[in-house]
Design an enzyme around this catalytic site. Sequence first.
Site, PDB file in Angstrom:
ATOM      1  N   HIS A 185      -9.297 -20.391 -35.936  1.00 58.05           N
ATOM      2  CA  HIS A 185      -9.035 -18.957 -36.144  1.00 58.05           C
ATOM      3  C   HIS A 185     -10.375 -18.226 -36.356  1.00 58.05           C
ATOM      4  O   HIS A 185     -10.506 -17.415 -37.273  1.00 58.05           O
ATOM      5  CB  HIS A 185      -8.099 -18.728 -37.337  1.00 58.05           C
ATOM      6  CG  HIS A 185      -6.732 -19.328 -37.172  1.00 58.05           C
ATOM      7  ND1 HIS A 185      -5.579 -18.581 -37.093  1.00 58.05           N
ATOM      8  CD2 HIS A 185      -6.331 -20.616 -37.061  1.00 58.05           C
ATOM      9  CE1 HIS A 185      -4.529 -19.385 -36.949  1.00 58.05           C
ATOM     10  NE2 HIS A 185      -4.961 -20.630 -36.930  1.00 58.05           N
ATOM     11  N   TYR A 244      -9.507 -26.623 -44.636  1.00 62.59           N
ATOM     12  CA  TYR A 244      -9.984 -25.257 -44.857  1.00 62.59           C
ATOM     13  C   TYR A 244     -11.191 -25.286 -45.802  1.00 62.59           C
ATOM     14  O   TYR A 244     -12.151 -24.530 -45.630  1.00 62.59           O
ATOM     15  CB  TYR A 244      -8.895 -24.359 -45.466  1.00 62.59           C
ATOM     16  CG  TYR A 244      -7.717 -24.036 -44.555  1.00 62.59           C
ATOM     17  CD1 TYR A 244      -7.349 -24.890 -43.527  1.00 62.59           C
ATOM     18  CD2 TYR A 244      -6.963 -22.888 -44.735  1.00 62.59           C
ATOM     19  CE1 TYR A 244      -6.264 -24.609 -42.712  1.00 62.59           C
ATOM     20  CE2 TYR A 244      -5.883 -22.592 -43.922  1.00 62.59           C
ATOM     21  CZ  TYR A 244      -5.537 -23.471 -42.913  1.00 62.59           C
ATOM     22  OH  TYR A 244      -4.454 -23.189 -42.105  1.00 62.59           O
TER      23      TYR A 244
HETATM   24  C1  HEM Z   1      -2.801 -30.015 -40.296  1.00 60.01           C
HETATM   25  C2  HEM Z   1      -2.588 -28.774 -39.882  1.00 60.01           C
HETATM   26  C3  HEM Z   1      -3.657 -27.712 -39.909  1.00 60.01           C
HETATM   27  C4  HEM Z   1      -5.020 -27.827 -39.942  1.00 60.01           C
HETATM   28  C5  HEM Z   1      -5.848 -29.098 -40.018  1.00 60.01           C
HETATM   29  C6  HEM Z   1      -5.574 -26.491 -39.932  1.00 60.01           C
HETATM   30  C7  HEM Z   1      -6.916 -26.189 -39.961  1.00 60.01           C
HETATM   31  C8  HEM Z   1      -7.473 -24.937 -40.096  1.00 60.01           C
HETATM   32  C9  HEM Z   1      -8.861 -24.631 -40.372  1.00 60.01           C
HETATM   33  C10 HEM Z   1      -9.981 -25.651 -40.517  1.00 60.01           C
HETATM   34  C11 HEM Z   1      -8.986 -23.295 -40.471  1.00 60.01           C
HETATM   35  C12 HEM Z   1     -10.264 -22.486 -40.809  1.00 60.01           C
HETATM   36  C13 HEM Z   1     -10.219 -22.194 -42.315  1.00 60.01           C
HETATM   37  C14 HEM Z   1     -11.405 -21.411 -42.871  1.00 60.01           C
HETATM   38  O1  HEM Z   1     -12.569 -21.694 -42.570  1.00 60.01           O
HETATM   39  O2  HEM Z   1     -11.170 -20.470 -43.692  1.00 60.01           O
HETATM   40  C15 HEM Z   1      -7.680 -22.742 -40.258  1.00 60.01           C
HETATM   41  C16 HEM Z   1      -7.387 -21.422 -40.289  1.00 60.01           C
HETATM   42  C17 HEM Z   1      -6.118 -20.938 -40.279  1.00 60.01           C
HETATM   43  N1  HEM Z   1      -4.946 -21.651 -40.168  1.00 60.01           N
HETATM   44 FE1  HEM Z   1      -4.737 -23.603 -40.016  1.00 60.01          FE
HETATM   45  N2  HEM Z   1      -4.546 -25.588 -39.882  1.00 60.01           N
HETATM   46  C18 HEM Z   1      -3.351 -26.309 -39.864  1.00 60.01           C
HETATM   47  C19 HEM Z   1      -2.085 -25.814 -39.859  1.00 60.01           C
HETATM   48  C20 HEM Z   1      -1.787 -24.498 -39.952  1.00 60.01           C
HETATM   49  C21 HEM Z   1      -0.456 -23.966 -40.064  1.00 60.01           C
HETATM   50  C22 HEM Z   1       0.851 -24.758 -40.142  1.00 60.01           C
HETATM   51  C23 HEM Z   1      -0.602 -22.608 -40.131  1.00 60.01           C
HETATM   52  C24 HEM Z   1       0.450 -21.544 -40.226  1.00 60.01           C
HETATM   53  C25 HEM Z   1       1.390 -21.526 -41.087  1.00 60.01           C
HETATM   54  C26 HEM Z   1      -2.015 -22.308 -40.088  1.00 60.01           C
HETATM   55  C27 HEM Z   1      -2.563 -21.053 -40.188  1.00 60.01           C
HETATM   56  C28 HEM Z   1      -3.900 -20.759 -40.261  1.00 60.01           C
HETATM   57  C29 HEM Z   1      -4.420 -19.431 -40.428  1.00 60.01           C
HETATM   58  C30 HEM Z   1      -3.613 -18.163 -40.574  1.00 60.01           C
HETATM   59  C31 HEM Z   1      -5.808 -19.551 -40.437  1.00 60.01           C
HETATM   60  C32 HEM Z   1      -6.817 -18.408 -40.525  1.00 60.01           C
HETATM   61  C33 HEM Z   1      -7.122 -18.087 -41.938  1.00 60.01           C
HETATM   62  C34 HEM Z   1      -8.088 -16.926 -41.939  1.00 60.01           C
HETATM   63  O3  HEM Z   1      -7.817 -15.916 -41.265  1.00 60.01           O
HETATM   64  O4  HEM Z   1      -9.099 -17.058 -42.618  1.00 60.01           O
HETATM   65  N3  HEM Z   1      -2.700 -23.471 -39.982  1.00 60.01           N
HETATM   66  N4  HEM Z   1      -6.766 -23.745 -40.010  1.00 60.01           N
END
Ligand code: HEM
Length: 363
Positions: free
Chosen positions: A68, A336
């Site tokens: 993202h 995260y």
């Molecule tokens: C094992 C499953 C998942 C992994 C490993 C993962 C991993 C990540 C990582 C590494 C980031 C960047 C975080 C940062 O630097 O702040 C991210 C962002 C994000 N993920 Fe996931 N994610 C997973 C599942 C999900 C699911 C199920 C959702 C939705 C419900 C989701 C929604 C988001 C959102 C909305 C962001 C952006 C947050 C922002 O705008 O700062 N993710 N994800």
Amino acid sequence: MAKPSVPNPAPACVPCRLAVIGAAVLVLAGGFAYTAGWLTPARLTAPRIVNTFESVAGQPHPGYRRNHAKGLCIEGYFDSNGEGAALSNAEVFAAGRTPVTGRFAVPGGNPSAPDTSSPVRSLALLFQLQNGEQWRTGMNSTPVFAVHTPEQFYQQLSAAKPDPATGKPDPVKLKAFYAANPETQPFQAWVKAHPPSSSLANAAYYSINAFRFTDAAGNTRAVRWAMVPETPYAPITDAEKAEKNFLAADLDQRLQNGPLRWHLILTVAKPGDPTDDATLQWPDNRQHIDAGTLVIDHTTSQANGTCRDVNFDPTILPAGIAPSDDPLLAARSAAYALSYKRRTREEALHPAIHQTQTNGDHS
Ligand code: HEM
């Protein structure tokens, strides 16, 4: 009277003491090595997941989120109508206003990718409660997730690594992953049936993962939530498909005409509804509670806005909301945190990143 003689403790043996200190250091080092995954290369760790996000992104994007990466910061507030207090004693559900900071984004590790690079949009929020607690959430615009477990997520990511010959994911590997993981079907079917929205403002955003809400009487229930827009859904147009950065431009234009609103809809599970499987929706006839209105009134760039240095870890929750047994939640929290650590370290080491950030920025 003569004092009773106290036996002298045996003089400490220096080599023994050194051996004890050495053993303690080894145990600590072993603990760090285990946590980092060096002793168990096959174990799925946050570094393995985050390194794979980096490989999928192709080239390094220092200072950006590892997933993202393309996004913008938003500010606003949540007006609770008090109805959510029937499910949770969290202060955010008492009638009243809670300030909110957040971020809209597009999945993927490339901050300069076109908005159409994914059919999914995301909304992350941090509710700053009056009592000092926070509720952080990261929601996607699909009600289900593609995979059930962190291991499957890692396999899916690995299958999406660019082929060195083409610079693009190998469709054969992706097809093989989906064929071997039929749990991905509800997600694929949903995406097929729901074209991406024409705007960030007219999409609904879902918690996907289940959580546990506890009310003032101590009753606990499984709950999922969604932010449902007041702006009616419309599908993406052909003109928008041709625009690389239409989402941010559209949002700013809409905000010039006034704030945008979503309703926080809480959905309550019935006993037996799965709480540990984000690929499965609960039946439509479950109880829904409209807990209030999210109002977004302005955006700021992610290079300088409040959201830049926020880790939207979905397990940072106020009393009254707790994680469920969904295994994705712990994996998300760990990934995260590592993504946050890497990007904020890069910002600190190379402050000029903030200048270059605006080039790939949404806004
Ligand atoms: C094992 C499953 C998942 C992994 C490993 C993962 C991993 C990540 C990582 C590494 C980031 C960047 C975080 C940062 O630097 O702040 C991210 C962002 C994000 N993920 Fe996931 N994610 C997973 C599942 C999900 C699911 C199920 C959702 C939705 C419900 C989701 C929604 C988001 C959102 C909305 C962001 C952006 C947050 C922002 O705008 O700062 N993710 N994800």
